[in-house]
Design a protein around this motif. Structure first.
Motif, PDB file in Angstrom:
ATOM      1  N   HIS A  46       0.830  -1.205   0.000  1.00 41.91           N
ATOM      2  CA  HIS A  46       0.000   0.000   0.000  1.00 41.91           C
ATOM      3  C   HIS A  46       0.865   1.257   0.000  1.00 41.91           C
ATOM      4  O   HIS A  46       0.577   2.226  -0.720  1.00 41.91           O
ATOM      5  CB  HIS A  46      -0.912  -0.014   1.228  1.00 41.91           C
ATOM      6  CG  HIS A  46      -1.859   1.138   1.279  1.00 41.91           C
ATOM      7  ND1 HIS A  46      -1.731   2.167   2.186  1.00 41.91           N
ATOM      8  CD2 HIS A  46      -2.949   1.439   0.527  1.00 41.91           C
ATOM      9  CE1 HIS A  46      -2.696   3.041   2.001  1.00 41.91           C
ATOM     10  NE2 HIS A  46      -3.451   2.635   1.003  1.00 41.91           N
TER      11      HIS A  46
ATOM     12  N   ALA B 125       2.239   1.822  -3.428  1.00 39.08           N
ATOM     13  CA  ALA B 125       1.212   2.390  -4.313  1.00 39.08           C
ATOM     14  C   ALA B 125       1.051   3.893  -4.077  1.00 39.08           C
ATOM     15  O   ALA B 125       0.907   4.673  -5.028  1.00 39.08           O
ATOM     16  CB  ALA B 125      -0.122   1.671  -4.084  1.00 39.08           C
TER      17      ALA B 125
ATOM     18  N   LEU C 102      -2.120  -1.080  -6.495  1.00 37.51           N
ATOM     19  CA  LEU C 102      -3.359  -1.081  -5.717  1.00 37.51           C
ATOM     20  C   LEU C 102      -4.221  -2.303  -6.026  1.00 37.51           C
ATOM     21  O   LEU C 102      -4.888  -2.835  -5.140  1.00 37.51           O
ATOM     22  CB  LEU C 102      -4.143   0.202  -5.992  1.00 37.51           C
ATOM     23  CG  LEU C 102      -3.535   1.485  -5.411  1.00 37.51           C
ATOM     24  CD1 LEU C 102      -4.192   2.713  -6.007  1.00 37.51           C
ATOM     25  CD2 LEU C 102      -3.638   1.506  -3.898  1.00 37.51           C
TER      26      LEU C 102
ATOM     27  N   ALA D 161      -7.359   0.833  -0.700  1.00 31.97           N
ATOM     28  CA  ALA D 161      -6.877   0.701  -2.075  1.00 31.97           C
ATOM     29  C   ALA D 161      -7.948   1.129  -3.067  1.00 31.97           C
ATOM     30  O   ALA D 161      -7.662   1.797  -4.069  1.00 31.97           O
ATOM     31  CB  ALA D 161      -6.445  -0.742  -2.339  1.00 31.97           C
TER      32      ALA D 161
END
Length: 382
Positions: free
Chosen positions: A113, A116, A132, A144
């Motif tokens: 995460h 991302a 994601l 996400a």
């Protein structure tokens, strides 16, 4: 050759002493390292609290070097790099975490995460989207999906944004019905096929019956299609479902009234709304309808003075003075220009989330990207 047992008796104490010294040395080294690591960590934390990010990064790097297996220090360091805009360094930190085979499952999801978010902040939307999607079915799935929604909105990919919104709505991650209606409206506005656009707008009304935008966009489309009766019916439904948004549709109602000949009906509806919630746009529409009728033209201008009894309005004052004859009429143009200049900022719309002001109403704020953050009332009326 005979083996001398004396060497054994002499060697045993020597081996014991050497082992004891080695253990003491290792213990001292371990203690020294443990002392250095917390010291660097707390030093970094102190710098961070004092908003000295450069020094905090140096301290955390030192702590990571002393204890490379500490995940939390890596996360802290990566977040600091991202906050400073050093996205390449943040990516390297989080990719290093993901490459470790001993990383726990929850920490691996956190690292994915964080990676991302690094890509998202850096503007690498395709890589952020891929990162994601790998969080689907994890504990961070909801976060996400929100990030994916932001990506699709930013790239104006409305069909995929609608798909994510449907998933989140279906998974009880929030009420996304109004957001889905906005996406359908955006898709409709991009079409040149008017009947297809009308079908999308009707879907938007069905998705969020209480939302105002779909009905207003449908009314504008019906004006383009030459359907004044349908336009008026749509706006009457808007007044019933979302009366607070009527000021945005009041000019359209004036057009529909003139086109259908149902001026008295529209006038009565606008006056009833104005009595409940005085509004500059509704007031202006009432004045326009009354000015078009010779029987009420003389008293139409007095609406502005009556409005001043309800609200102190420089805009209404300027509109009234524009039609009045002054004692020194030669100064009237200068006074009118000065008042027009003064009221321009008061006629803007202001985002309730970030304060961004604009001359026209937006459904999504250009500044903070928040939906439905612009009230239907002008700055002077807030």
């Amino acid at each position: 050759m005979e083996f001398d047992l004396g060497w054994i008796l002499l060697g045993l104490p020597l081996a014991f002493v050497l082992g004891w010294l080695a253990s003491r040395f290792d213990l001292r080294q371990l203690r020294a390292e443990n002392r250095r690591a917390p010291k660097a960590y707390f030093k970094g934390l102190n710098f961070l609290l004092n908003e000295q990010q450069d020094q905090a990064i140096d301290a955390f790097i030192e702590a990571v070097q002393n204890d490379p297996d500490t995940c939390e220090l890596h996360f802290a360091l990566g977040n600091l790099f991202r906050r400073r805009g050093e996205y390449d360094r943040a990516v390297r930190v989080h990719e290093h975490l993901l490459s470790r085979g001993d990383l726990e499952h929850s920490d691996r999801e956190r690292a994915q995460h964080a990676l991302a978010l690094d890509f998202l902040k850096a503007g690498l939307l395709d890589r952020a989207e891929d990162a994601l999607h790998r969080l689907e079915g994890t504990a961070l799935e909801a976060q996400a999906r929100l990030a994916l929604l932001a990506i699709y909105e930013r790239s104006r990919d409305w069909p995929r944004a609608a798909g994510i919104a449907r998933k989140m709505h279906g998974a009880d991650q929030g009420d996304f019905s109004t957001r889905q209606a906005h996406y359908l409206c955006e898709q409709a506005l991009a079409l040149t096929d008017l009947p297809a656009a009308q079908a999308l707008l009707e879907q938007a009304i069905h998705a969020a019956p209480e939302a105002a935008r779909a009905r207003i966009e449908l009314a504008r489309l019906q004006r383009l299609m030459g359907q004044p009766d349908a336009l008026l019916a749509t706006l009457k439904t808007l007044a019933a479902h979302n009366p607070a948004a009527l000021p945005l549709a009041a000019p359209l109602m004036v057009e529909a009234a003139s086109a259908t000949g149902r001026v008295a009906e529209v006038q009565e509806l606008l006056q009833a709304h104005y009595a409940q919630a005085p509004s500059l746009d509704v007031l202006e529409s009432i004045v326009l309808l009354e000015t078009a009728d010779e029987a009420t033209r003389a008293t139409a201008r007095q609406r502005y003075v009556q409005h001043l009894d309800k609200e102190r309005s420089l805009v209404a004052t300027a509109k009234w003075l524009a039609t009045e004859k002054l004692e020194h009429e030669e100064f009237h143009p200068q006074i009118e220009r000065a008042l027009e200049h003064a009221v321009k900022p008061l006629l803007r719309y202001r985002c309730a989330a970030c304060g961004f002001e604009a001359r026209r109403h937006f459904w999504q704020c250009p500044g903070c990207q928040t939906w439905d953050s612009y009230p239907a009332r002008r700055v002077e009326e807030l």
